[in-house]
Design a protein around this motif. Structure first.
Motif, PDB file in Angstrom:
ATOM      1  N   HIS A 108      43.366  24.446  31.568  1.00 51.90           N
ATOM      2  CA  HIS A 108      44.095  24.796  30.368  1.00 51.90           C
ATOM      3  C   HIS A 108      45.353  23.542  30.154  1.00 51.90           C
ATOM      4  O   HIS A 108      45.990  23.391  31.026  1.00 51.90           O
ATOM      5  N   ASN A 109      45.426  23.056  29.021  1.00 55.86           N
ATOM      6  CA  ASN A 109      46.440  21.974  28.715  1.00 55.86           C
ATOM      7  C   ASN A 109      46.789  20.926  29.737  1.00 55.86           C
ATOM      8  O   ASN A 109      47.728  20.443  30.065  1.00 55.86           O
ATOM      9  N   GLY A 110      45.358  20.728  30.237  1.00 61.69           N
ATOM     10  CA  GLY A 110      45.499  19.735  31.345  1.00 61.69           C
ATOM     11  C   GLY A 110      45.355  20.103  32.792  1.00 61.69           C
ATOM     12  O   GLY A 110      44.785  19.420  33.590  1.00 61.69           O
ATOM     13  N   GLY A 111      45.698  21.360  32.793  1.00 58.32           N
ATOM     14  CA  GLY A 111      45.328  22.005  34.147  1.00 58.32           C
ATOM     15  C   GLY A 111      46.384  21.823  35.164  1.00 58.32           C
ATOM     16  O   GLY A 111      47.123  22.731  35.592  1.00 58.32           O
ATOM     17  N   VAL A 112      46.829  20.782  35.440  1.00 53.60           N
ATOM     18  CA  VAL A 112      47.971  20.213  36.466  1.00 53.60           C
ATOM     19  C   VAL A 112      48.999  19.475  35.636  1.00 53.60           C
ATOM     20  O   VAL A 112      48.719  19.044  34.620  1.00 53.60           O
ATOM     21  N   PRO A 113      50.217  19.451  36.015  1.00 56.47           N
ATOM     22  CA  PRO A 113      51.469  19.160  35.196  1.00 56.47           C
ATOM     23  C   PRO A 113      51.447  17.433  34.930  1.00 56.47           C
ATOM     24  O   PRO A 113      51.853  17.353  33.973  1.00 56.47           O
ATOM     25  N   GLN A 114      50.820  16.712  36.072  1.00 53.87           N
ATOM     26  CA  GLN A 114      50.613  15.493  35.868  1.00 53.87           C
ATOM     27  C   GLN A 114      49.757  15.003  34.472  1.00 53.87           C
ATOM     28  O   GLN A 114      49.732  13.921  33.822  1.00 53.87           O
ATOM     29  N   LEU A 115      48.862  15.937  33.981  1.00 60.10           N
ATOM     30  CA  LEU A 115      47.909  15.644  32.867  1.00 60.10           C
ATOM     31  C   LEU A 115      48.661  16.560  31.360  1.00 60.10           C
ATOM     32  O   LEU A 115      47.930  16.404  30.592  1.00 60.10           O
ATOM     33  N   ALA A 116      49.758  17.143  31.560  1.00 61.37           N
ATOM     34  CA  ALA A 116      50.330  17.663  30.623  1.00 61.37           C
ATOM     35  C   ALA A 116      50.568  17.023  29.179  1.00 61.37           C
ATOM     36  O   ALA A 116      51.009  16.040  29.361  1.00 61.37           O
ATOM     37  N   ASP A 117      50.308  17.572  28.184  1.00 61.95           N
ATOM     38  CA  ASP A 117      50.786  16.954  26.868  1.00 61.95           C
ATOM     39  C   ASP A 117      52.020  17.389  26.669  1.00 61.95           C
ATOM     40  O   ASP A 117      52.384  18.433  25.962  1.00 61.95           O
ATOM     41  N   ARG A 118      53.146  16.761  27.131  1.00 60.86           N
ATOM     42  CA  ARG A 118      54.602  17.074  27.069  1.00 60.86           C
ATOM     43  C   ARG A 118      55.055  17.238  25.666  1.00 60.86           C
ATOM     44  O   ARG A 118      55.674  18.061  25.567  1.00 60.86           O
ATOM     45  N   ALA A 119      54.728  16.170  24.912  1.00 56.28           N
ATOM     46  CA  ALA A 119      55.177  16.316  23.541  1.00 56.28           C
ATOM     47  C   ALA A 119      54.814  17.411  22.725  1.00 56.28           C
ATOM     48  O   ALA A 119      55.823  18.093  22.002  1.00 56.28           O
ATOM     49  N   TRP A 149      52.288  27.616  38.855  1.00 55.58           N
ATOM     50  CA  TRP A 149      52.262  26.847  39.848  1.00 55.58           C
ATOM     51  C   TRP A 149      53.626  26.514  40.242  1.00 55.58           C
ATOM     52  O   TRP A 149      54.720  26.852  39.585  1.00 55.58           O
ATOM     53  N   ARG A 150      53.943  25.988  41.280  1.00 56.59           N
ATOM     54  CA  ARG A 150      55.415  25.690  41.921  1.00 56.59           C
ATOM     55  C   ARG A 150      55.864  24.182  41.776  1.00 56.59           C
ATOM     56  O   ARG A 150      54.922  23.289  41.798  1.00 56.59           O
ATOM     57  N   PRO A 151      56.974  23.779  41.652  1.00 57.61           N
ATOM     58  CA  PRO A 151      57.311  22.405  41.268  1.00 57.61           C
ATOM     59  C   PRO A 151      57.252  21.384  42.250  1.00 57.61           C
ATOM     60  O   PRO A 151      57.279  20.142  42.084  1.00 57.61           O
ATOM     61  N   TYR A 152      57.190  21.952  43.576  1.00 57.62           N
ATOM     62  CA  TYR A 152      57.139  21.002  44.613  1.00 57.62           C
ATOM     63  C   TYR A 152      55.521  21.191  45.145  1.00 57.62           C
ATOM     64  O   TYR A 152      55.208  22.194  45.542  1.00 57.62           O
ATOM     65  N   PHE A 153      54.946  20.056  45.188  1.00 60.90           N
ATOM     66  CA  PHE A 153      53.443  19.954  45.809  1.00 60.90           C
ATOM     67  C   PHE A 153      53.231  20.938  46.869  1.00 60.90           C
ATOM     68  O   PHE A 153      52.154  21.776  46.730  1.00 60.90           O
ATOM     69  N   TYR A 154      53.941  20.849  47.892  1.00 62.00           N
ATOM     70  CA  TYR A 154      53.342  21.484  49.088  1.00 62.00           C
ATOM     71  C   TYR A 154      53.700  23.041  48.811  1.00 62.00           C
ATOM     72  O   TYR A 154      53.373  23.855  49.977  1.00 62.00           O
ATOM     73  N   HIS A 155      54.614  23.521  48.086  1.00 58.22           N
ATOM     74  CA  HIS A 155      54.863  25.076  47.826  1.00 58.22           C
ATOM     75  C   HIS A 155      53.555  25.640  47.183  1.00 58.22           C
ATOM     76  O   HIS A 155      53.599  26.860  47.030  1.00 58.22           O
ATOM     77  N   GLN A 183      46.892   8.306  52.382  1.00 61.98           N
ATOM     78  CA  GLN A 183      47.308   7.685  51.011  1.00 61.98           C
ATOM     79  C   GLN A 183      46.868   8.462  49.997  1.00 61.98           C
ATOM     80  O   GLN A 183      47.748   8.719  48.846  1.00 61.98           O
ATOM     81  N   ILE A 184      45.688   9.193  49.991  1.00 63.75           N
ATOM     82  CA  ILE A 184      45.125   9.810  48.700  1.00 63.75           C
ATOM     83  C   ILE A 184      46.382  11.216  48.521  1.00 63.75           C
ATOM     84  O   ILE A 184      46.703  11.294  47.278  1.00 63.75           O
ATOM     85  N   TRP A 185      46.555  11.638  49.785  1.00 60.68           N
ATOM     86  CA  TRP A 185      47.410  13.182  49.525  1.00 60.68           C
ATOM     87  C   TRP A 185      48.839  12.533  49.187  1.00 60.68           C
ATOM     88  O   TRP A 185      49.240  13.356  48.400  1.00 60.68           O
ATOM     89  N   GLU A 189      50.660  14.102  45.911  1.00 60.41           N
ATOM     90  CA  GLU A 189      52.002  14.613  45.913  1.00 60.41           C
ATOM     91  C   GLU A 189      52.721  13.881  44.810  1.00 60.41           C
ATOM     92  O   GLU A 189      53.550  14.633  44.290  1.00 60.41           O
ATOM     93  N   ARG A 190      52.777  12.626  44.885  1.00 58.01           N
ATOM     94  CA  ARG A 190      53.748  11.733  43.986  1.00 58.01           C
ATOM     95  C   ARG A 190      53.650  12.275  42.476  1.00 58.01           C
ATOM     96  O   ARG A 190      54.313  12.760  41.810  1.00 58.01           O
ATOM     97  N   GLU A 191      52.139  12.043  42.066  1.00 58.90           N
ATOM     98  CA  GLU A 191      51.991  12.416  40.602  1.00 58.90           C
ATOM     99  C   GLU A 191      52.153  13.835  40.297  1.00 58.90           C
ATOM    100  O   GLU A 191      52.716  13.923  39.125  1.00 58.90           O
ATOM    101  N   PHE A 192      51.888  14.795  41.034  1.00 60.93           N
ATOM    102  CA  PHE A 192      52.070  16.116  40.948  1.00 60.93           C
ATOM    103  C   PHE A 192      53.557  16.259  40.719  1.00 60.93           C
ATOM    104  O   PHE A 192      54.198  16.946  39.729  1.00 60.93           O
ATOM    105  N   ASN A 193      54.362  15.815  41.727  1.00 66.82           N
ATOM    106  CA  ASN A 193      55.603  15.986  41.508  1.00 66.82           C
ATOM    107  C   ASN A 193      56.592  15.457  40.392  1.00 66.82           C
ATOM    108  O   ASN A 193      57.241  15.961  40.030  1.00 66.82           O
TER     109      ASN A 193
END
Length: 470
Positions: A108-119, A149-155, A183-185, A189-193
């Motif tokens: 829903h709404n992109g699913g993960v925070p890096q795909l969110a429609d923030r506007a 979900w939690r704001p830090y990837f590994y949490h 490299q992938i992980w 992590e970078r994009e999610f955080n």
């Protein structure tokens, strides 16, 4: 597919602006602000250093049976009709267009925070804030409750691991030539955080701009992390290291709402007391390192598990320990599921009048009397063992504000109260029917009964007894 708009120049400019404001301008402002805001938050009510807020929707289900819970009689604050939204408190459950993934995998709404429609999310959050808190002069507690979900990837472990997996899939789909798993992980992590920070910090600061006098923060932060199935442990240094990764969240908060829930049906009294102390210690560390001691702390406590209501032993660390740490108060949370019929309302009414109410009044009266007796009414009493912990955290983080002189700190360290060790003894909670809190009842003026406490001064005051105007 990962939305390419997140890699446009405009988004990079936005990210730079957020980072610049947070790490460059904010520290300059924060240092000067901490110097003028005192070493403890303002009282929520005049002459009440510690308050208990009722965040249980009991009004409607009990009023219809003509049963009115006597909360005010015991000094327990509640919104009108005991609702979740009002002048004392507002809690927002996932308002806006937060991204999340259902258990069946639907996004829903992109699913993960890096795909969110923030506007879109910010527009809706703005509307919702104005609707639920109509007064621009709102000064109450404003809690953002987001737990998908939690704001830090590994949490994001256990049931939340799907957010890590989906983030990895997005990177793999966009960079099919990449074969290095590290490299992938790292990129996932970078994009999610980054995505999590932009939406969580943005929501918090947008809400604050609309109702700037409110005390804003996220439910359940800071929190402990451990390995116990019951959740009644707090692992170090894992907790402190990972919480520091989201220091931006604490710096942006104008209140902290840690969770000190424990499960009396799964763990011993000693284990629950130990967990609460650990959670409080971590909150003190976060205050010292990120927010400053002037930011209100309001731990959330749940007082029922199934048919079990907190005993006085439970209330010792669910209510009294936050008071002794110097918290502004606590929030007693409960669900509408607590009230399935008239008998539940009668049961709750009896519990409030015989156990909860007297205990709360005892603690809040003691906090007020202690403030008057040793802090001249210009500060909040803090038990010495918690003040020692706070001073340790201030020193380890090179914080000069609110730091007590070395001689005073050393003297205080030698005289920490006996209760600190007692809290880890099972028999401490097994009394012969007499309330352990009776020894804290405010009576004739006597400084001796406050010998386990020291003062933290409100804005404009300083000195051991908060008698020196700044």
């Amino acid at each position: 597919m990962f939305q390419t708009r997140d890699f446009t120049g405009a988004v990079y400019a936005l990210r730079f602006a957020v980072i610049f404001m947070t790490f460059v301008l904010r520290p300059i402002y924060q240092v000067s602000a901490e110097k003028s805001r005192g070493c403890t938050p303002p009282f929520l009510l005049p002459d009440r250093p510690f308050v208990v807020v009722w965040n249980v929707p009991s009004g409607v289900p009990c009023d219809q049976h003509d049963i009115h819970l006597s909360l005010a009689e015991w000094g327990i604050l509640a919104n009108k009709n005991d609702s979740f939204y009002g002048d004392q408190m507002a809690i927002f459950y996932g308002f806006g267009y937060w991204p999340y993934i259902e258990k069946n995998g639907k996004m829903h709404n992109g699913g993960v925070p890096q795909l969110a429609d923030r506007a879109k999310h910010f527009r809706y959050a703005d509307y919702f804030t104005k609707q639920l808190i109509p007064s621009p002069d709102f000064k109450g507690l404003a809690v953002l409750d987001w737990e998908a979900w939690r704001p830090y990837f590994y949490h994001n472990f256990d049931s939340l691991a799907v957010y890590k997996e989906k983030s990895v899939e997005l990177v793999q789909a966009r960079f099919p030539a990449w074969t290095n798993k590290t490299q992938i992980w790292d990129e996932a992590e970078r994009e999610f955080n980054i995505g999590a920070r932009l939406i969580m910090q943005g929501t918090l600061e947008a809400s604050q701009s609309l109702r700037p006098l409110g005390k804003w923060g996220y439910y359940g932060f800071p929190r402990c992390y451990g390995t116990s199935p019951s959740g009644d442990t707090c692992s170090y240094p894992e907790t402190s290291t990972t919480n520091d990764k989201i220091g931006w969240l604490f710096k942006s908060s104008t209140a902290l709402f840690p969770r000190i829930y424990t499960n009396p049906l799964k763990t011993s009294t000693t284990a629950r007391a130990h967990y609460v102390r650990q959670q409080i210690n971590e909150t003190l560390r976060i205050q010292a390192k990120f927010t400053g001691l002037h930011v209100p702390t309001m731990p959330y406590s749940i007082f029922e598990s199934g048919e079990y209501l907190f005993t006085e032993a439970d209330l010792q660390f669910a209510v009294k320990e936050p008071a002794d740490m110097g918290a502004t108060g606590i929030v007693l949370w409960g669900s509408h599921h607590f009230f399935r019929g008239k008998k539940d309302c009668i049961r709750m009414q009896k519990y409030i009048n015989t156990v909860l109410g007297p205990f709360v009044k005892n603690i809040t009266d003691f906090a007020a009397a202690c403030s008057t007796a040793i802090c001249s009414g210009n500060g909040r009493c803090v038990r010495k063992d918690y003040e020692v912990l706070t001073q340790q955290h201030l020193r380890s983080n090179n914080k000069a504000e609110c730091l007590k002189p070395s001689t005073e700190y050393a003297e205080m360290s030698r005289k920490v109260p006996r209760q600190a060790d007692d809290l880890l003894r099972e028999d401490y909670y097994r009394s012969s029917g007499q309330s352990d809190t009776l020894r804290y009842n405010p009576g004739p003026s006597s400084v001796k009964k406050y010998e386990d406490y020291v003062c933290r001064c409100l804005e404009g005051w300083s000195g051991p007894h908060c008698t020196k105007p700044d």
